[in-house]
Design a protein around this motif. Structure first.
Motif, PDB file in Angstrom:
ATOM      1  N   TYR A 132       0.851  -1.208   0.000  1.00 44.13           N
ATOM      2  CA  TYR A 132       0.000   0.000   0.000  1.00 44.13           C
ATOM      3  C   TYR A 132       0.880   1.249   0.000  1.00 44.13           C
ATOM      4  O   TYR A 132       0.661   2.184  -0.783  1.00 44.13           O
ATOM      5  CB  TYR A 132      -0.903  -0.018   1.221  1.00 44.13           C
ATOM      6  N   ASP A 133       1.864   1.264   0.886  1.00 46.23           N
ATOM      7  CA  ASP A 133       2.767   2.422   0.976  1.00 46.23           C
ATOM      8  C   ASP A 133       3.543   2.618  -0.334  1.00 46.23           C
ATOM      9  O   ASP A 133       3.764   3.748  -0.766  1.00 46.23           O
ATOM     10  CB  ASP A 133       3.749   2.238   2.133  1.00 46.23           C
ATOM     11  N   LEU A 134       3.933   1.520  -0.953  1.00 46.05           N
ATOM     12  CA  LEU A 134       4.669   1.599  -2.223  1.00 46.05           C
ATOM     13  C   LEU A 134       3.791   2.180  -3.330  1.00 46.05           C
ATOM     14  O   LEU A 134       4.218   3.075  -4.077  1.00 46.05           O
ATOM     15  CB  LEU A 134       5.161   0.201  -2.617  1.00 46.05           C
ATOM     16  N   LEU A 135       2.560   1.679  -3.431  1.00 49.35           N
ATOM     17  CA  LEU A 135       1.666   2.089  -4.519  1.00 49.35           C
ATOM     18  C   LEU A 135       1.146   3.516  -4.360  1.00 49.35           C
ATOM     19  O   LEU A 135       0.615   4.088  -5.315  1.00 49.35           O
ATOM     20  CB  LEU A 135       0.478   1.129  -4.614  1.00 49.35           C
ATOM     21  N   THR A 136       1.286   4.108  -3.168  1.00 54.54           N
ATOM     22  CA  THR A 136       0.824   5.484  -2.955  1.00 54.54           C
ATOM     23  C   THR A 136       1.976   6.482  -2.933  1.00 54.54           C
ATOM     24  O   THR A 136       1.766   7.665  -2.639  1.00 54.54           O
ATOM     25  CB  THR A 136       0.032   5.593  -1.636  1.00 54.54           C
ATOM     26  N   LYS A 137       3.172   6.034  -3.248  1.00 51.75           N
ATOM     27  CA  LYS A 137       4.321   6.950  -3.328  1.00 51.75           C
ATOM     28  C   LYS A 137       4.219   7.794  -4.598  1.00 51.75           C
ATOM     29  O   LYS A 137       3.909   7.277  -5.680  1.00 51.75           O
ATOM     30  CB  LYS A 137       5.637   6.174  -3.307  1.00 51.75           C
ATOM     31  N   GLY A 138       4.527   9.061  -4.465  1.00 54.45           N
ATOM     32  CA  GLY A 138       4.439   9.970  -5.604  1.00 54.45           C
ATOM     33  C   GLY A 138       5.316   9.554  -6.769  1.00 54.45           C
ATOM     34  O   GLY A 138       4.899   9.645  -7.933  1.00 54.45           O
ATOM     35  N   SER A 139       6.520   9.055  -6.479  1.00 57.00           N
ATOM     36  CA  SER A 139       7.441   8.660  -7.551  1.00 57.00           C
ATOM     37  C   SER A 139       6.895   7.490  -8.357  1.00 57.00           C
ATOM     38  O   SER A 139       7.150   7.377  -9.560  1.00 57.00           O
ATOM     39  CB  SER A 139       8.817   8.289  -6.962  1.00 57.00           C
ATOM     40  N   VAL A 140       6.117   6.622  -7.720  1.00 56.99           N
ATOM     41  CA  VAL A 140       5.527   5.462  -8.408  1.00 56.99           C
ATOM     42  C   VAL A 140       4.291   5.880  -9.198  1.00 56.99           C
ATOM     43  O   VAL A 140       4.118   5.492 -10.359  1.00 56.99           O
ATOM     44  CB  VAL A 140       5.168   4.355  -7.395  1.00 56.99           C
ATOM     45  N   VAL A 141       3.440   6.697  -8.582  1.00 60.07           N
ATOM     46  CA  VAL A 141       2.180   7.100  -9.221  1.00 60.07           C
ATOM     47  C   VAL A 141       2.428   8.020 -10.409  1.00 60.07           C
ATOM     48  O   VAL A 141       1.882   7.817 -11.498  1.00 60.07           O
ATOM     49  CB  VAL A 141       1.247   7.790  -8.197  1.00 60.07           C
ATOM     50  N   ARG A 142       3.271   9.050 -10.204  1.00 62.74           N
ATOM     51  CA  ARG A 142       3.493  10.031 -11.276  1.00 62.74           C
ATOM     52  C   ARG A 142       4.165   9.426 -12.495  1.00 62.74           C
ATOM     53  O   ARG A 142       3.827   9.751 -13.634  1.00 62.74           O
ATOM     54  CB  ARG A 142       4.309  11.207 -10.744  1.00 62.74           C
TER      55      ARG A 142
END
Length: 259
Positions: free
Chosen positions: A156-166
């Protein structure tokens, strides 16, 4: 010497002709032509820089004991390196995948980073995500149920990181140790993690509407969570680091680190 003088005279004559022609062109047309030339040059340079900067980094992460380091060695050496212990520092190397070493022609090396899964060491993950072409989240399929909540929180924490999402970094949920008879299937693991993340969404939203711990939220409000709702592609695959069955992992790497 005479030939050199003649060449100089011709060059001088041509330069004068060119200057005369330029003087005949209206200034507005000259400005437009210069602007087009500059824009074209910048566009070509940006395309070349983009091609050069395309990442070849794939990050391995997940809870401690999930088998990340064994997978790292299998990718690099085709060996388990028996006797590996829980990593306290990232393992990283740039190499040609072991299964590609006998192939002919030019093969692009990959930069693999194995990030320790201990909670105190996870901030190191943020150092590598900005240049990642893909992330492999390793799950212990044999001992999954006792660790389901902890693994889901980490994911969850990984998938909500800005670097991953953007950057819409693709994520592979790699279910390791599936060679064991009592290991859970990737379909079961995927469903259970979706259910657990759905609970996490509700509990974290209740604690704080701002959700200050995470840069982005997951899923669609009012609907059960599914990985298909993520802005980046999230898939699941099987592997066995101990037996060397890592073909789906290799396919994921080559899908996102092109030759």
């Amino acid at each position: 010497m005479e030939e050199l003088e003649q060449w100089k005279e011709q060059l001088s004559h041509l330069s004068h002709l060119a200057m005369d022609r330029l003087r005949e062109v209206p200034p507005n047309q000259l400005y437009v032509a210069a602007a087009i030339a500059i824009f074209t040059t910048l566009l070509l340079l940006s395309v070349r820089l983009f091609k050069r900067s395309k990442s070849n980094t794939v990050v391995l992460t997940g809870l401690s004991g999930s088998g990340k380091t064994v997978l790292f060695y299998q990718l690099r050496d085709g060996s388990t390196h028996e006797g590996t212990v829980t990593s306290m520092e990232p393992n990283e190397d740039t190499f040609i995948l072991h299964n590609e070493k006998t192939r002919k022609g030019k093969i692009k090396p990959v930069h693999i980073v194995d990030v320790p899964g201990h909670s105190r060491l996870r901030p190191k993950l943020d150092e590598f995500l900005p240049q990642a072409a893909g992330v492999v989240f390793v799950v212990d399929a044999l001992d999954f149920l006792p660790n389901c909540r902890a693994a889901s929180e980490y994911l969850y924490d990984l998938l909500t990181k800005g670097s991953v999402v953007r950057k819409k970094i693709p994520v592979l949920i790699l279910c390791n140790k599936t060679d064991k008879v009592t290991a859970h299937t990737k379909e079961f693991i995927r469903r259970q993690m979706e259910k657990e993340i759905d609970k996490l969404r509700a509990s974290r939203s209740a604690i704080s509407d701002a959700d200050v711990a995470n840069e982005f939220t997951l899923g669609v409000p009012g609907e059960p969570f599914s990985f298909t709702q993520c802005s980046n592609k999230v898939t699941a695959a099987d592997a066995s680091g101990l037996t060397g069955e890592i073909s789906q992992l290799e396919e994921f790497i080559r899908e996102h680190v092109k030759q």
